[in-house]
Design a protein around this motif. Structure first.
Motif, mmCIF file in Angstrom:
data_model
loop_
_atom_site.group_PDB
_atom_site.id
_atom_site.type_symbol
_atom_site.label_atom_id
_atom_site.label_comp_id
_atom_site.label_asym_id
_atom_site.label_seq_id
_atom_site.Cartn_x
_atom_site.Cartn_y
_atom_site.Cartn_z
ATOM 1 N N TRP A 69 21.216 52.368 49.669
ATOM 2 C CA TRP A 69 21.510 52.979 48.376
ATOM 3 C C TRP A 69 22.405 52.064 47.544
ATOM 4 C CZ3 TRP A 69 20.058 56.830 45.258
ATOM 5 C CH2 TRP A 69 19.239 57.832 45.787
ATOM 6 N N ALA A 73 20.775 50.394 44.329
ATOM 7 C CA ALA A 73 21.327 50.938 43.086
ATOM 8 C C ALA A 73 21.904 49.829 42.219
ATOM 9 C CB ALA A 73 22.405 51.979 43.409
ATOM 10 N N GLY A 76 19.113 48.066 40.653
ATOM 11 C CA GLY A 76 18.568 48.818 39.526
ATOM 12 C C GLY A 76 19.385 48.655 38.260
ATOM 13 N N LEU A 77 20.707 48.671 38.412
ATOM 14 C CA LEU A 77 21.579 48.509 37.238
ATOM 15 C C LEU A 77 21.405 47.135 36.602
ATOM 16 C CD1 LEU A 77 24.917 50.182 38.425
ATOM 17 C CD2 LEU A 77 23.378 50.995 36.633
ATOM 18 N N ARG A 201 15.922 52.407 42.629
ATOM 19 C CA ARG A 201 16.220 51.522 41.502
ATOM 20 C C ARG A 201 15.952 52.221 40.172
ATOM 21 N NH1 ARG A 201 13.385 46.382 41.118
ATOM 22 N NH2 ARG A 201 15.268 45.626 40.090
ATOM 23 N N THR A 204 18.656 54.810 39.345
ATOM 24 C CA THR A 204 19.863 54.137 38.866
ATOM 25 C C THR A 204 19.686 53.673 37.433
ATOM 26 O OG1 THR A 204 20.178 53.327 41.119
ATOM 27 C CG2 THR A 204 21.559 52.363 39.407
ATOM 28 N N VAL A 207 20.151 56.609 35.040
ATOM 29 C CA VAL A 207 21.574 56.916 34.854
ATOM 30 C C VAL A 207 22.231 55.885 33.935
ATOM 31 C CG1 VAL A 207 23.814 57.086 36.005
ATOM 32 C CG2 VAL A 207 21.783 58.084 37.077
ATOM 33 N N GLY A 208 21.919 54.616 34.154
ATOM 34 C CA GLY A 208 22.508 53.555 33.345
ATOM 35 C C GLY A 208 22.147 53.683 31.874
#
Length: 305
Positions: A69, A73, A76-77, A201, A204, A207-208
């Motif tokens: 994670w 994650a 992904g950001l 990914r 994330t 969310v970003g």
């Protein structure tokens, strides 16, 4: 054939990214690149949920470890939020064809980063392939022009960009973000399911971008985009071939071959995108751009020697 599964997955990724780059360029010019980024990830999340429920018996990556994670994650950001935000704006500024050509610089970025993070060492032929790829890109985006004239005579030529410098810098930022995200994905994924890893990914990334929208107060653009039928068709098409198929197959590629090799094969999009760019967007392509794109593909081919 099985020995080249990673390379084959990378080649398929290039095909998927060709489709998605054209779709997102068109959608971005209609509703803005920021809205496209958020909407396409939300659509991709639900596609992943359906697929992983059918293939793994769970719609959410419940079985991922804390280690997976964290790295996925972070990937992904950097890859989605930073890298793709810059790339999608480059689509709008210089077009998908030129942006994806510059994105072919992702392989050397990936190779350097994977050397320090993963200890992957490329062979001399691998580096030659990268050098040829970079030369092909440079042939397209660089040109010589006269810097001044004296008594009607041309003097001192300088090397400059044939395209918008901000657009090129945006694409370069996208390449660096994608390279970093790819290496971090490989570090975090290990033998974990590539589609489930991609779903982490994507979440994330959602969310970003949601945080970005809160600070930039641009939710109005999302609602406007959702009401634009033509743009939504393109975003949906791009979401299936990009965040779903493209990203997942890129992770399959780095799972079965070196990250630098996978990234280089994925970089043949500049050649694949020429025919649709001419047919769909009516773009004029000069001989130098065609030759540069072909040289780029030859650089990729060297990896199979």
């Amino acid at each position: 054939m099985a020995a080249y599964w990673g390379e084959i997955a990378a080649l398929l990724t290039a095909v998927f990214w060709t489709v998605t780059s054209m779709a997102f360029e068109s959608a971005g010019k209609r509703v803005g690149s920021l809205a496209v980024n958020l909407i396409r990830l939300v659509i991709a999340f639900f596609i992943y949920a359906v697929y992983t429920q059918l293939s793994r018996g769970m719609w959410f990556p419940f079985d991922a470890t804390t280690y997976q994670w964290f790295w996925l994650a972070l990937s992904g950001l950097i890859g989605f939020v930073i890298g793709d935000l810059l790339l999608f704006q480059a689509f709008v500024v210089v077009g998908a064809r030129i942006a994806m050509l510059i994105m072919a610089l992702t392989p050397p970025f990936t190779a350097f980063i994977s050397y320090f993070m993963l200890g992957e060492v490329l062979s001399g032929m691998n580096w030659l392939g990268m050098a040829v790829t970079i030369f092909g890109i440079s042939l397209v985006i660089l040109k010589r022009e006269n810097s001044a004239q004296k008594n009607g005579q041309k003097i001192r030529k300088r090397l400059t960009s044939a395209y918008s410098l901000p657009g090129i810098l945006l694409a370069l930022g996208g390449a660096l973000g994608q390279a970093t995200g790819l290496v971090l994905s490989k570090k975090g994924m290990g033998t974990y399911d590539a589609f489930a890893a991609s779903q982490i990914r994507v979440m994330t990334g959602i969310v970003g971008f949601a945080v970005l929208f809160v600070f930039m107060k641009r939710y109005g653009r999302v609602w406007a985009a959702l009401k634009n039928g033509a743009a939504m068709k393109r975003i949906t098409l791009g979401s299936f071939f990009g965040p779903f198929l493209g990203v997942s197959f890129s992770l399959l590629a780095v799972q079965h071959t070196k990250a630098g090799i996978a990234a280089t094969i994925m970089s043949i999009v500049p050649v694949l995108i020429i025919p649709p760019a001419i047919i769909v967007f009516k773009e004029k392509v000069n001989w130098k751009e065609v030759v540069g794109a072909i040289i780029t593909v030859l650089g990729v081919a060297i990896f199979f020697i």
